[in-house]
Design a protein around this motif. Structure first.
Motif, PDB file in Angstrom:
ATOM      1  N   ALA A 177       0.831  -1.208   0.000  1.00  0.00           N
ATOM      2  CA  ALA A 177       0.000   0.000   0.000  1.00  0.00           C
ATOM      3  C   ALA A 177       0.867   1.259   0.000  1.00  0.00           C
ATOM      4  N   GLN A 178       1.958   1.249   0.757  1.00  0.00           N
ATOM      5  CA  GLN A 178       2.855   2.409   0.771  1.00  0.00           C
ATOM      6  C   GLN A 178       3.580   2.565  -0.561  1.00  0.00           C
ATOM      7  N   ALA A 179       3.964   1.440  -1.179  1.00  0.00           N
ATOM      8  CA  ALA A 179       4.582   1.517  -2.503  1.00  0.00           C
ATOM      9  C   ALA A 179       3.601   2.086  -3.522  1.00  0.00           C
ATOM     10  N   ARG A 180       2.361   1.658  -3.438  1.00  0.00           N
ATOM     11  CA  ARG A 180       1.322   2.197  -4.338  1.00  0.00           C
ATOM     12  C   ARG A 180       1.187   3.707  -4.150  1.00  0.00           C
ATOM     13  N   ARG A 181       1.234   4.163  -2.933  1.00  0.00           N
ATOM     14  CA  ARG A 181       1.132   5.609  -2.646  1.00  0.00           C
ATOM     15  C   ARG A 181       2.324   6.369  -3.224  1.00  0.00           C
ATOM     16  N   ALA A 182       3.494   5.747  -3.228  1.00  0.00           N
ATOM     17  CA  ALA A 182       4.702   6.421  -3.725  1.00  0.00           C
ATOM     18  C   ALA A 182       4.783   6.440  -5.241  1.00  0.00           C
ATOM     19  N   LEU A 183       3.928   5.657  -5.924  1.00  0.00           N
ATOM     20  CA  LEU A 183       3.983   5.565  -7.380  1.00  0.00           C
ATOM     21  C   LEU A 183       3.155   6.661  -8.043  1.00  0.00           C
ATOM     22  N   ALA A 184       3.705   7.220  -9.107  1.00  0.00           N
ATOM     23  CA  ALA A 184       2.937   8.117  -9.961  1.00  0.00           C
ATOM     24  C   ALA A 184       1.952   7.296 -10.791  1.00  0.00           C
ATOM     25  N   PRO A 185       0.908   7.898 -11.339  1.00  0.00           N
ATOM     26  CA  PRO A 185      -0.012   7.160 -12.207  1.00  0.00           C
ATOM     27  C   PRO A 185       0.737   6.447 -13.324  1.00  0.00           C
ATOM     28  N   ASP A 186       0.357   5.211 -13.564  1.00  0.00           N
ATOM     29  CA  ASP A 186       0.988   4.340 -14.556  1.00  0.00           C
ATOM     30  C   ASP A 186       2.413   3.952 -14.152  1.00  0.00           C
ATOM     31  N   GLY A 187       2.731   4.073 -12.864  1.00  0.00           N
ATOM     32  CA  GLY A 187       4.019   3.601 -12.356  1.00  0.00           C
ATOM     33  C   GLY A 187       3.955   2.117 -12.048  1.00  0.00           C
ATOM     34  N   LEU A 188       5.104   1.469 -12.039  1.00  0.00           N
ATOM     35  CA  LEU A 188       5.202   0.020 -11.902  1.00  0.00           C
ATOM     36  C   LEU A 188       5.821  -0.367 -10.562  1.00  0.00           C
ATOM     37  N   LEU A 189       5.182  -1.306  -9.881  1.00  0.00           N
ATOM     38  CA  LEU A 189       5.765  -1.978  -8.719  1.00  0.00           C
ATOM     39  C   LEU A 189       6.206  -3.367  -9.145  1.00  0.00           C
ATOM     40  N   LEU A 190       7.453  -3.711  -8.857  1.00  0.00           N
ATOM     41  CA  LEU A 190       7.997  -5.016  -9.193  1.00  0.00           C
ATOM     42  C   LEU A 190       8.652  -5.571  -7.936  1.00  0.00           C
ATOM     43  N   ALA A 191       8.180  -6.726  -7.478  1.00  0.00           N
ATOM     44  CA  ALA A 191       8.677  -7.306  -6.234  1.00  0.00           C
ATOM     45  C   ALA A 191       9.124  -8.746  -6.462  1.00  0.00           C
ATOM     46  N   ALA A 192      10.196  -9.117  -5.776  1.00  0.00           N
ATOM     47  CA  ALA A 192      10.692 -10.494  -5.793  1.00  0.00           C
ATOM     48  C   ALA A 192      10.786 -10.974  -4.354  1.00  0.00           C
ATOM     49  N   LEU A 193      10.078 -12.066  -4.058  1.00  0.00           N
ATOM     50  CA  LEU A 193      10.043 -12.611  -2.709  1.00  0.00           C
ATOM     51  C   LEU A 193      10.453 -14.075  -2.736  1.00  0.00           C
ATOM     52  N   VAL A 194      10.978 -14.542  -1.641  1.00  0.00           N
ATOM     53  CA  VAL A 194      11.271 -15.965  -1.504  1.00  0.00           C
ATOM     54  C   VAL A 194       9.950 -16.720  -1.403  1.00  0.00           C
ATOM     55  N   GLY A 195       9.801 -17.760  -2.225  1.00  0.00           N
ATOM     56  CA  GLY A 195       8.541 -18.488  -2.317  1.00  0.00           C
ATOM     57  C   GLY A 195       8.445 -19.709  -1.422  1.00  0.00           C
ATOM     58  N   GLY A 196       7.257 -20.278  -1.384  1.00  0.00           N
ATOM     59  CA  GLY A 196       6.917 -21.317  -0.424  1.00  0.00           C
ATOM     60  C   GLY A 196       7.648 -22.629  -0.571  1.00  0.00           C
ATOM     61  N   GLN A 197       8.222 -22.934  -1.741  1.00  0.00           N
ATOM     62  CA  GLN A 197       8.950 -24.184  -1.910  1.00  0.00           C
ATOM     63  C   GLN A 197      10.422 -24.057  -1.505  1.00  0.00           C
ATOM     64  N   THR A 198      10.840 -22.865  -1.126  1.00  0.00           N
ATOM     65  CA  THR A 198      12.228 -22.660  -0.732  1.00  0.00           C
ATOM     66  C   THR A 198      12.551 -23.453   0.532  1.00  0.00           C
ATOM     67  N   LEU A 199      13.659 -24.187   0.487  1.00  0.00           N
ATOM     68  CA  LEU A 199      14.153 -24.961   1.632  1.00  0.00           C
ATOM     69  C   LEU A 199      13.125 -25.974   2.121  1.00  0.00           C
ATOM     70  N   ALA A 200      12.324 -26.495   1.208  1.00  0.00           N
ATOM     71  CA  ALA A 200      11.318 -27.486   1.610  1.00  0.00           C
ATOM     72  C   ALA A 200      11.980 -28.701   2.239  1.00  0.00           C
ATOM     73  N   GLU A 201      13.120 -29.111   1.709  1.00  0.00           N
ATOM     74  CA  GLU A 201      13.824 -30.284   2.246  1.00  0.00           C
ATOM     75  C   GLU A 201      14.321 -30.011   3.670  1.00  0.00           C
ATOM     76  N   LEU A 202      14.922 -28.857   3.869  1.00  0.00           N
ATOM     77  CA  LEU A 202      15.442 -28.500   5.185  1.00  0.00           C
ATOM     78  C   LEU A 202      14.325 -28.436   6.214  1.00  0.00           C
ATOM     79  N   ARG A 203      13.220 -27.845   5.838  1.00  0.00           N
ATOM     80  CA  ARG A 203      12.100 -27.728   6.778  1.00  0.00           C
ATOM     81  C   ARG A 203      11.557 -29.099   7.167  1.00  0.00           C
ATOM     82  N   ALA A 204      11.426 -29.991   6.174  1.00  0.00           N
ATOM     83  CA  ALA A 204      10.894 -31.328   6.465  1.00  0.00           C
ATOM     84  C   ALA A 204      11.832 -32.115   7.374  1.00  0.00           C
ATOM     85  N   CYS A 205      13.120 -32.057   7.110  1.00  0.00           N
ATOM     86  CA  CYS A 205      14.089 -32.816   7.903  1.00  0.00           C
ATOM     87  C   CYS A 205      14.209 -32.258   9.316  1.00  0.00           C
ATOM     88  N   LEU A 206      14.164 -30.942   9.450  1.00  0.00           N
ATOM     89  CA  LEU A 206      14.242 -30.332  10.772  1.00  0.00           C
ATOM     90  C   LEU A 206      13.015 -30.678  11.600  1.00  0.00           C
TER      91      LEU A 206
END
Length: 292
Positions: free
Chosen positions: A124-153
């Motif tokens: 919401a804050q990023a949307r507020r900081a954007l001018a009209p027709d501005g782009l938000l691009l985000a990269a996040l760590v997804g749910g399958q990351t370290l699935a093996e480590l989580r299961a073994c732990l």
């Protein structure tokens, strides 16, 4: 409005991120991959972004990918060690932005939102900081990351301690992010993921890399309690049993979820109104619905 739940110890995250960035050999293969993908994605957009914000990305590789001739680049890093040398730089909290409305044409957030307690609020804050027709691009760590480590732990804790305790952070879900973008008032939301596997000699090599990424456990519940040695050794044995290749190396899954959305503008495509279609779906299918 109620405050979001406190999932992460943000002060501890910043402390561990600073330690990782100041290490002699920080681990940056994930940040490098994301930065290269970011540069490619921006190259496919046929419009300039004269004012860009690197919003809280914990590695300077992201700002390097954003730097371009004639572009004003502002880097709001979570810690001083992450500032790098590109653009106008300040230390800022991505959950409490200091920028005026419509200050930027492009906002990029990479590899930090998985440690945010209020992801909808950041959007919401990023949307507020954007001018009209501005782009938000985000990269996040997804749910399958370290699935093996989580299961073994979890299995090792169950066997030795009688139950699992929170040790690995919850990650973003691809299906949820589009809705969060719309909730923040962003148009034309798109999400996709980049999944890849990294191999290690043993689980301790993986854990060293996580430490030198600043990506160790910072959950508010139990983050400061060390993992018992017997649990750690049992987890390593389970990992080697379940997720080793014939050459003995273990596999670790990583997933990066990309999400994008645009600040609304009258020039953007609009969905058709219900009932405005000019042809029937059955005509397009040739009335072959019985074949399905």
């Amino acid at each position: 409005m109620s405050n979001p739940p406190l999932i992460f110890d943000r002060a501890l995250w910043r402390k561990r991120l600073t330690r990782a960035l100041r290490a002699e050999n920080p681990c940056d293969f994930v940040a490098t991959r994301v930065a290269e993908d970011l540069a490619f994605r921006l190259s496919t957009v046929s419009r300039p972004f004269p004012r860009a914000l690197d919003l809280g990305s914990p590695h300077p590789a992201i700002a390097q990918a954003l730097a371009a001739p004639g572009r004003l680049l502002v880097r709001a890093a979570p810690v001083e060690a992450a500032l790098g040398e590109e653009g106008l730089r300040l230390v800022a909290d991505d959950e409490a932005l200091p920028f005026a409305p419509q200050s930027f044409d492009l906002v990029v957030s990479a590899l930090n939102l998985q440690f945010a307690n209020d992801v909808p609020g950041v959007f919401a804050q990023a949307r507020r900081a954007l001018a009209p027709d501005g782009l938000l691009l985000a990269a996040l760590v997804g749910g399958q990351t370290l699935a093996e480590l989580r299961a073994c732990l979890a299995q090792a804790q169950e066997e030795i301690e009688g139950g699992a305790s929170p040790r690995v952070a919850p990650f973003a879900d691809l299906r949820d992010l589009g809705g969060l973008l719309q909730r923040a008032g962003l148009a034309l939301p798109v999400t996709d993921c980049d999944a890849f596997t990294v191999r290690y000699r043993d689980v301790f090599g993986l854990m060293r890399d996580l430490r030198f990424m600043g990506a160790t456990n910072v959950l508010a519940a139990g983050a400061r309690r060390p993992l018992r040695r017997d649990v750690l050794l049992r987890m390593a044995a389970i990992y080697a049993e379940k997720f080793a290749d014939p050459d003995g190396k273990i596999r670790a899954s990583f997933e990066i979820i990309w999400a994008s959305g645009w600040a609304p503008h009258e020039s953007q495509q609009k969905p058709l109104a219900p009932g405005s279609a000019q042809a029937k779906l059955s005509d397009a299918l040739g009335d072959k619905s019985g074949d399905f």
